[in-house]
Design an enzyme around this catalytic site. Structure first.
Site, PDB file in Angstrom:
ATOM      1  N   ARG A 100       5.415  -3.800 -34.383  1.00 37.51           N
ATOM      2  CA  ARG A 100       6.807  -3.770 -33.789  1.00 37.51           C
ATOM      3  C   ARG A 100       7.641  -2.325 -34.166  1.00 37.51           C
ATOM      4  NH1 ARG A 100      11.298  -8.511 -33.814  1.00 37.51           N
ATOM      5  NH2 ARG A 100       9.785  -9.380 -32.178  1.00 37.51           N
ATOM      6  N   HIS A 127       7.942  -6.517 -24.461  1.00 38.94           N
ATOM      7  CA  HIS A 127       7.724  -7.589 -25.344  1.00 38.94           C
ATOM      8  C   HIS A 127       6.627  -8.816 -25.109  1.00 38.94           C
ATOM      9  CE1 HIS A 127       8.226 -10.065 -28.940  1.00 38.94           C
ATOM     10  NE2 HIS A 127       9.449 -10.487 -28.975  1.00 38.94           N
ATOM     11  N   GLN A 130       6.118 -12.500 -26.376  1.00 39.68           N
ATOM     12  CA  GLN A 130       7.091 -13.295 -25.982  1.00 39.68           C
ATOM     13  C   GLN A 130       6.937 -14.101 -24.487  1.00 39.68           C
ATOM     14  OE1 GLN A 130       9.850 -14.331 -28.041  1.00 39.68           O
ATOM     15  NE2 GLN A 130       9.896 -15.931 -26.548  1.00 39.68           N
ATOM     16  N   ASP A 217      18.757 -13.569 -23.088  1.00 40.76           N
ATOM     17  CA  ASP A 217      18.497 -12.642 -24.257  1.00 40.76           C
ATOM     18  C   ASP A 217      19.755 -12.117 -24.727  1.00 40.76           C
ATOM     19  OD1 ASP A 217      16.859 -11.317 -26.259  1.00 40.76           O
ATOM     20  OD2 ASP A 217      16.225  -9.717 -24.986  1.00 40.76           O
ATOM     21  N   CYS A 256      14.700 -16.205 -25.842  1.00 42.98           N
ATOM     22  CA  CYS A 256      13.713 -15.862 -26.854  1.00 42.98           C
ATOM     23  C   CYS A 256      14.019 -15.795 -28.356  1.00 42.98           C
ATOM     24  CB  CYS A 256      13.013 -14.360 -26.619  1.00 42.98           C
ATOM     25  SG  CYS A 256      14.355 -13.179 -26.733  1.00 42.98           S
ATOM     26  N   ARG A 284       5.052 -19.325 -29.408  1.00 43.64           N
ATOM     27  CA  ARG A 284       4.472 -17.619 -30.038  1.00 43.64           C
ATOM     28  C   ARG A 284       3.288 -17.817 -30.803  1.00 43.64           C
ATOM     29  NH1 ARG A 284       8.359 -13.985 -30.391  1.00 43.64           N
ATOM     30  NH2 ARG A 284       6.617 -12.655 -30.733  1.00 43.64           N
TER      31      ARG A 284
HETATM   32  N1   CP Z   1      11.778 -13.571 -30.178  1.00 45.73           N
HETATM   33  C1   CP Z   1      11.253 -12.854 -31.219  1.00 45.73           C
HETATM   34  O1   CP Z   1      10.513 -11.826 -30.996  1.00 45.73           O
HETATM   35  O2   CP Z   1      11.955 -12.978 -32.460  1.00 45.73           O
HETATM   36  P1   CP Z   1      11.811 -12.145 -33.837  1.00 45.73           P
HETATM   37  O3   CP Z   1      12.605 -11.043 -33.642  1.00 45.73           O
HETATM   38  O4   CP Z   1      12.456 -12.935 -34.838  1.00 45.73           O
HETATM   39  O5   CP Z   1      10.394 -11.973 -33.943  1.00 45.73           O
HETATM   40  N1  NVA Z   2      15.827  -7.636 -26.313  1.00 47.63           N
HETATM   41  C1  NVA Z   2      15.604  -8.131 -27.918  1.00 47.63           C
HETATM   42  C2  NVA Z   2      14.588  -9.198 -28.132  1.00 47.63           C
HETATM   43  C3  NVA Z   2      14.380  -9.659 -29.525  1.00 47.63           C
HETATM   44  C4  NVA Z   2      13.421 -10.639 -29.874  1.00 47.63           C
HETATM   45  C5  NVA Z   2      15.934  -7.056 -28.792  1.00 47.63           C
HETATM   46  O1  NVA Z   2      14.910  -5.955 -28.850  1.00 47.63           O
HETATM   47  O2  NVA Z   2      16.301  -7.104 -29.868  1.00 47.63           O
END
Ligand code: CP
Ligand code: NVA
Length: 297
Positions: A100, A127, A130, A217, A256, A284
């Protein structure tokens, strides 16, 4: 498939087969095979996470492997060691990696220089894990995405929206993105996407009309926390009861998570649709186990 770096790189057949495997793994939980037995998987996170971190740690263990969490701040990457050097070291020691981070190029480079299966656990561009969980949830709730309209209300060019647009391109369902003009995808992206089934509007009501899935989101993604002026653009873009009145009967609401109640979604709508939204969060685990199984070697 050697790595999962984006939805863009997947075919419709690959997406369907991952979802079929995810549904099987969900049914078989506790009795699954152990394709990761004896393997160590690195999890390199340079952004915060609850769902992704926990679901990967649990999923890797349930498939027989050992997850090794590496915070980007604690390893030398955080002090400027290049991703390609980190990749060449880890590639000689661990069996796979979940990453990540900010730049999509970093996960692409990690996969190339490590030579091990690499999973994008969120970048600024995509992502994919997700979206696989979201599609599984749509399958469970609506049977299929075929013939369904999905609306996305919010940032039209975030990692989530970009992955959703690629999913619509690959799978052919109708996707309507409602976003302030300043947050809409650029014409070059839409030209590359080349998907007549994806429409962009400034009107949340237009996007929500007849939609079977209403998706949203956060307005400010990780890394954009200081951009308060961007948040002001989203006045009128909250997913609330009045907006849902335009949706199709039996519609579902997806988020999400994490959610900011009173911003992109009202408290009332989140709680009314909590059963679906937390099923989506649970998915997930199952979707990512399917990805891990497909990459295990
Ligand atoms: N939706 C998601 O990716 O959540 P986190 O940021 O908590 O991993
Ligand atoms: N678009 C959001 C998704 C979080 C899971 C971000 O990148 O923070």
């Amino acid at each position: 498939m050697k790595s999962l770096l984006s939805i863009e790189q997947l075919t419709a057949v690959q997406i369907s087969s991952l979802l079929e495997s995810a549904a099987d793994l969900k049914r078989q939980r506790g009795r699954e095979e152990q394709p990761l037995a004896g393997q160590t998987w690195a999890m390199i996170f340079t952004k915060s996470s609850t769902r992704t971190r926990v679901s990967f740690e649990v999923g890797i263990r349930e498939l027989g492997g050992f997850p090794m969490f590496l915070s980007g701040n604690d390893i030398q990457l955080g002090r400027g060691e290049p991703i390609k050097d980190t990749a060449r070291v880890l590639g000689r020691m661990v069996h796979g990696a979940v990453i990540r981070t900010f730049a999509q190029q970093d996960v692409v480079d990690f996969a190339e220089f490590s030579g091990i299966p690499t999973i994008n656990a969120l970048t600024d561009d995509e992502h994919p894990c997700q979206i696989l969980a979201d599609l599984l949830t749509i399958q469970e709730k609506h049977g299929s995405w075929e013939g369904k309209k999905v609306a996305f209300i919010g940032d039209g060019f975030s990692n989530m929206t970009r992955s959703w647009m690629w999913a619509a391109k690959r799978l052919g369902f109708e996707l309507a993105v409602a976003s302030p003009a300043s947050c809409q995808p650029p014409v070059e992206f839409l030209a590359e996407l080349d998907a007549p089934n994806v429409t962009i509007t400034e009107s949340p009501a237009v996007a929500a009309t007849g939609a079977h899935v209403i998706n949203t989101d956060v307005w400010l993604s990780m890394g954009q926390e200081g951009q308060q002026e961007k948040e002001l653009e989203f006045a009128g873009f909250q997913v609330e009861a009045g907006l849902l009145a335009h949706a199709a009967p039996g519609h579902i609401v997806l988020h999400c998570l994490p959610a900011y109640r009173g911003k992109e979604i009202s408290e009332e709508v989140l709680e009314l649709h909590a059963e679906t939204i937390f099923q989506q969060a649970e998915n997930r685990l199952h979707a990512q186990k399917a990805v891990l199984v497909s990459l295990a070697r």
